[in-house]
Design an enzyme around this catalytic site. Sequence first.
Site, mmCIF file in Angstrom:
data_model
loop_
_atom_site.group_PDB
_atom_site.id
_atom_site.type_symbol
_atom_site.label_atom_id
_atom_site.label_comp_id
_atom_site.label_asym_id
_atom_site.label_seq_id
_atom_site.Cartn_x
_atom_site.Cartn_y
_atom_site.Cartn_z
ATOM 1 N N ASP A 20 68.763 135.471 -59.569
ATOM 2 C CA ASP A 20 68.431 134.125 -58.599
ATOM 3 C C ASP A 20 66.997 133.910 -58.553
ATOM 4 O OD1 ASP A 20 70.795 135.693 -57.963
ATOM 5 O OD2 ASP A 20 69.908 136.112 -55.906
ATOM 6 N N SER A 80 66.788 139.251 -53.158
ATOM 7 C CA SER A 80 66.363 138.075 -53.076
ATOM 8 C C SER A 80 65.839 137.706 -51.511
ATOM 9 C CB SER A 80 67.549 137.092 -53.385
ATOM 10 O OG SER A 80 67.955 136.947 -54.728
HETATM 11 C C1 FRU Z 1 72.871 137.269 -55.923
HETATM 12 C C2 FRU Z 1 72.461 138.747 -55.447
HETATM 13 C C3 FRU Z 1 71.780 138.909 -54.208
HETATM 14 C C4 FRU Z 1 70.987 139.796 -54.264
HETATM 15 C C5 FRU Z 1 70.670 139.893 -55.971
HETATM 16 C C6 FRU Z 1 70.373 141.146 -56.393
HETATM 17 O O1 FRU Z 1 72.893 136.872 -57.269
HETATM 18 O O2 FRU Z 1 73.625 139.492 -55.818
HETATM 19 O O3 FRU Z 1 72.715 138.990 -53.329
HETATM 20 O O4 FRU Z 1 69.871 139.980 -53.233
HETATM 21 O O5 FRU Z 1 71.371 139.015 -56.578
HETATM 22 O O6 FRU Z 1 69.629 140.933 -57.775
#
Ligand code: FRU
Length: 480
Positions: A20, A80
């Site tokens: 992300d 994230s």
């Molecule tokens: C989305 C996610 C988020 C999390 C992150 C972990 O792609 O699963 O919800 O914070 O990636 O890397």
Amino acid sequence: MSNNFKPVFHFSCPIGWMNDPNGFSFFDNSFHLFYQHYPKDTKWGPMHWGHATSKNLLNWQNEKIALYPDSPFDNEGCFSGTAIEENGKHILIYTGVSKEGDVNIQQQCIAIGDGKNYSKLSSNPVIKSSDVKVDFCKTDFRDPKIWKEGEIYFCIAVIKKPDDNGAIALFSSTDLRNWQFKNILCETNGELGGMWECPDYFKLDGKGVIILSPQNVRKDLQKRLKQGNNSVYMTGNFDKLNYTFTPDLRPENNFKACQIDDGIDFYAPQTMESPDGRRIMIGWMQAWESYITPKNHNWSGMMTLPRELFFVENCLYQRPVREYESMIKEWKKQEGIFTSDKSSFELENCAQFDLTIELDFVNSVAQATKQGKNPVISLTLSDGKKDSVALSYNQSENSLTFDRSNTIDNGGACNNRTIKLPEPKDKLKLRFIADTYSIETFINDGIIVFTNAFFLTEDTRKLCIKSEVKTNVKYKIVIK
Ligand code: FRU
């Protein structure tokens, strides 16, 4: 293939793994992009926040890692989150993952910095599991988005309800350090996936917009939902006194949420407001379902082109940022009418190009039917040896198919996708933006976007356009 052959105007991970986008913002005269990062492998691992800066959203400079998972409240990962500016400081809010017994729990943390160095508050986590005043699973409480209205900071984060479905929890604060739970802003009871991820909230053209990425969605063609992970937007009114958000029925699909991008490789988008007031979105150009990174790469993960969001007649549109439009003015230009009487239209050295084709929709379907042929116009990008990817438009079905099955790392079951296009009033305009390992297709000025990635094994790219039936297609192409 050299590992150094990388996208030219899309941000890609310098080394290791990226998912992300995080903390997408403008601070101290630069755009900042942080990202979920594991530097030691090309697979997901303990999450760090990687960091890059740019003046034009296209050329990115790698900065040092902003957050390491090295504190008691985040030693299982810095997940994230988002960023805002406050009193000349760059404030990052993120999810700290830590152990409680033998499970990982997720809580919200803050780090403050100057655009280069960031330090975490010693009072972290600032929003604890115990602050959430409804029943939920402590293992899934993440991805905070923060914004300010008047003197009040608001923060939304996703939670998993006891029935495993997702919801957005709303908190408020006056000092960024002490937060109160306010309400559940919206939720799913299974009609919009299970757990939700990565919520965003902003105002655009007077409307409240929520973006989120629901997991485990059931495919529904009518609602334009794809199987598995989706990224959707809702519009509605955020009532900051009663802490509610009432979603509208979207005109695009007659449902409370609408797909942002119908391609295979688009997830967890995040937006920011540029200094000149544009709402700019960037997304992870990959999907959890489709890992296609070649084995000899020492990096995995690309971001989409940053896109401006806007409404036309109440429908959300996306277009490449204007910095991109200025950049391609320098590229080699060709335009004309492509006629299928020529066996095909071929161009060499097409690793980066921007091609628009325009079809007179009604006439071309009628012509094709008269000729009794399969009315398909296809665009094939090949590496000059045996691998290729194709995008084909079927005029009688009015559908667009992306197919990467003819590549080595093709994502298995995820190696192709077909989408039905809305019936255009007269002309159909397809704009294909290709950069090394991806093609983003903007349909009719961006009412639908179709983002797909691929890995061809050679550095060269030959582009070929073909039509099965006699047709005249107006085209315009610029090549880097
Ligand atoms: C989305 C996610 C988020 C999390 C992150 C972990 O792609 O699963 O919800 O914070 O990636 O890397």
